[in-house]
Design a protein around this motif. Sequence first.
Motif, mmCIF file in Angstrom:
data_model
loop_
_atom_site.group_PDB
_atom_site.id
_atom_site.type_symbol
_atom_site.label_atom_id
_atom_site.label_comp_id
_atom_site.label_asym_id
_atom_site.label_seq_id
_atom_site.Cartn_x
_atom_site.Cartn_y
_atom_site.Cartn_z
ATOM 1 N N LEU A 16 0.847 -1.186 0.000
ATOM 2 C CA LEU A 16 0.000 0.000 0.000
ATOM 3 C C LEU A 16 0.882 1.236 0.000
ATOM 4 C CD1 LEU A 16 -2.708 -0.959 2.635
ATOM 5 C CD2 LEU A 16 -2.940 -0.945 0.159
ATOM 6 N N PRO A 17 0.524 2.253 -0.780
ATOM 7 C CA PRO A 17 1.338 3.468 -0.773
ATOM 8 C C PRO A 17 1.272 4.133 0.579
ATOM 9 C CG PRO A 17 -0.274 3.484 -2.565
ATOM 10 C CD PRO A 17 -0.610 2.357 -1.658
ATOM 11 N N GLY A 18 2.407 4.491 1.091
ATOM 12 C CA GLY A 18 2.459 5.264 2.319
ATOM 13 C C GLY A 18 2.613 6.733 1.973
ATOM 14 N N PHE A 19 2.830 7.544 2.982
ATOM 15 C CA PHE A 19 2.935 8.974 2.748
ATOM 16 C C PHE A 19 3.925 9.544 3.741
ATOM 17 C CE2 PHE A 19 1.026 13.306 2.367
ATOM 18 C CZ PHE A 19 1.054 13.376 0.983
ATOM 19 N N ASP A 20 4.911 10.234 3.221
ATOM 20 C CA ASP A 20 5.874 10.896 4.084
ATOM 21 C C ASP A 20 6.033 12.324 3.576
ATOM 22 O OD1 ASP A 20 7.613 11.329 6.100
ATOM 23 O OD2 ASP A 20 9.238 10.073 5.331
ATOM 24 N N ALA A 21 6.584 13.195 4.369
ATOM 25 C CA ALA A 21 6.716 14.590 3.969
ATOM 26 C C ALA A 21 7.924 15.201 4.628
ATOM 27 C CB ALA A 21 5.452 15.365 4.343
ATOM 28 N N GLU A 22 8.550 16.094 3.907
ATOM 29 C CA GLU A 22 9.661 16.874 4.443
ATOM 30 C C GLU A 22 9.195 18.298 4.611
ATOM 31 O OE1 GLU A 22 14.064 18.574 3.138
ATOM 32 O OE2 GLU A 22 13.045 17.066 1.921
ATOM 33 N N LEU A 23 9.379 18.830 5.797
ATOM 34 C CA LEU A 23 8.971 20.197 6.082
ATOM 35 C C LEU A 23 9.969 21.162 5.458
ATOM 36 C CD1 LEU A 23 6.992 22.016 7.678
ATOM 37 C CD2 LEU A 23 8.604 21.881 9.583
ATOM 38 N N GLN A 24 9.445 22.150 4.708
ATOM 39 C CA GLN A 24 10.298 23.154 4.086
ATOM 40 C C GLN A 24 9.683 24.528 4.244
ATOM 41 O OE1 GLN A 24 11.606 22.441 0.128
ATOM 42 N NE2 GLN A 24 12.719 20.596 0.665
ATOM 43 N N PHE A 25 10.547 25.534 4.365
ATOM 44 C CA PHE A 25 10.086 26.912 4.382
ATOM 45 C C PHE A 25 9.831 27.374 2.957
ATOM 46 C CE2 PHE A 25 11.920 28.741 8.593
ATOM 47 C CZ PHE A 25 10.960 28.019 9.286
ATOM 48 N N GLU A 106 12.114 24.782 14.171
ATOM 49 C CA GLU A 106 12.163 23.734 15.180
ATOM 50 C C GLU A 106 10.810 23.539 15.848
ATOM 51 O OE1 GLU A 106 15.315 25.253 17.555
ATOM 52 O OE2 GLU A 106 16.888 24.204 16.419
ATOM 53 N N ARG A 107 10.104 24.644 16.102
ATOM 54 C CA ARG A 107 8.775 24.550 16.719
ATOM 55 C C ARG A 107 7.761 23.934 15.755
ATOM 56 N NH1 ARG A 107 7.405 30.427 18.653
ATOM 57 N NH2 ARG A 107 5.426 29.393 19.145
ATOM 58 N N VAL A 108 7.805 24.401 14.499
ATOM 59 C CA VAL A 108 6.860 23.893 13.508
ATOM 60 C C VAL A 108 7.125 22.428 13.207
ATOM 61 C CG1 VAL A 108 6.084 24.128 11.112
ATOM 62 C CG2 VAL A 108 6.495 26.170 12.489
ATOM 63 N N GLU A 109 8.391 22.020 13.242
ATOM 64 C CA GLU A 109 8.740 20.634 12.936
ATOM 65 C C GLU A 109 8.112 19.666 13.926
ATOM 66 O OE1 GLU A 109 12.705 18.572 11.147
ATOM 67 O OE2 GLU A 109 12.940 19.630 13.043
ATOM 68 N N ARG A 114 3.683 15.488 14.494
ATOM 69 C CA ARG A 114 2.416 15.028 15.086
ATOM 70 C C ARG A 114 1.354 14.845 14.005
ATOM 71 N NH1 ARG A 114 2.391 19.510 19.922
ATOM 72 N NH2 ARG A 114 4.027 18.562 21.230
ATOM 73 N N TYR A 115 1.318 15.789 13.071
ATOM 74 C CA TYR A 115 0.357 15.704 11.969
ATOM 75 C C TYR A 115 0.622 14.474 11.102
ATOM 76 C CZ TYR A 115 -1.520 16.649 7.325
ATOM 77 O OH TYR A 115 -2.133 16.521 6.117
ATOM 78 N N LEU A 116 1.904 14.203 10.804
ATOM 79 C CA LEU A 116 2.243 13.064 9.958
ATOM 80 C C LEU A 116 1.865 11.740 10.611
ATOM 81 C CD1 LEU A 116 5.712 13.907 8.380
ATOM 82 C CD2 LEU A 116 3.469 13.928 7.298
ATOM 83 N N ASN A 117 2.020 11.660 11.921
ATOM 84 C CA ASN A 117 1.658 10.418 12.618
ATOM 85 C C ASN A 117 0.176 10.108 12.426
ATOM 86 O OD1 ASN A 117 4.258 10.050 13.532
ATOM 87 N ND2 ASN A 117 3.900 11.062 15.498
ATOM 88 N N LYS A 118 -0.654 11.148 12.492
ATOM 89 C CA LYS A 118 -2.087 10.946 12.268
ATOM 90 C C LYS A 118 -2.370 10.658 10.800
ATOM 91 C CE LYS A 118 -6.616 13.081 12.960
ATOM 92 N NZ LYS A 118 -7.088 12.770 11.603
#
Length: 281
Positions: A16-25, A106-109, A114-118
């Motif tokens: 099954l396709p998963g989903f990951d994300a890298e936080l960027q400004f 650092e705060r936003v990360e 937490r969002y990615l876990n959900k």
Amino acid sequence: MTQHTEGRTGAGTADLPGFDAELQFCLAGRRFAGRRHMVLLRKIAELGTLTAAARAAGMSYKAAWDAVEAMNNLAPRPLVESAAGGRHGGGSRITAHGLRQLRLFERVEVMHRRYLNKLHADLQALDEMEDFRQLMERLEMKSSARNQFHGTVLAIASGPVNAEVTLDIGGGNRLVAMITQGSVERLGLSPGNAAYALVKATSILLTDADDGLRLSTRNRLCGEVVWCREGAVNGEVTLDLGGGKTLTSILTNESIGHLELREGMRACAVFKASSVILATR
């Protein structure tokens, strides 16, 4: 935020396709710094030199220099400043503006994780993520232009076919681009709007800052040579334009020798308005 998929296997099911994300400004809708950049900024703040920071961040010195150069060019104020001594001497320090961006990241990360876990849990029921990933890859566009600047449109001088667009890129520097009237309309350009200017390093010529020449080229930006290296045939020269902005030119080794270019001297970059590519979001 840049996103990519990764394979995930469920019990008794196909992958099954998963989903990951890298936080960027993002700045005005354009990505200009991600976690790798923030790690580099953190190491610069801790160690005080770009050489040590690059090593600690697992980057080559050139990659770290290019990353800092790109961030400073796109940010409204410099994130990193060099101390006296030039590129291979002295040190580097993170500015107050850079430190604020680092702390915010650092705060936003933390919230992002937490969002990615959900999100991971919610995506288990979806089976079309691979098609979505392929679509995003095709829509993603990258530029090979060495010099990229974010700026504000100051003026547009329109003619029957073409238009001359003046862009303020910060640090007291302006670029002039010659594009078609159709491009002005398609990009939605007007004074006060944000835009990106892209200039290939091979389109930029260098001259002595005191040569007194009068040229037909619309763009002439002067600064201090902070990087000058020769290759097998061509060399790379970077000018510090001030205000955290830099400009890089690729020219022949013969030209570098003829101009006697070296780090610490002043030089001017000249290029045609038709060599400037404009882009908007």
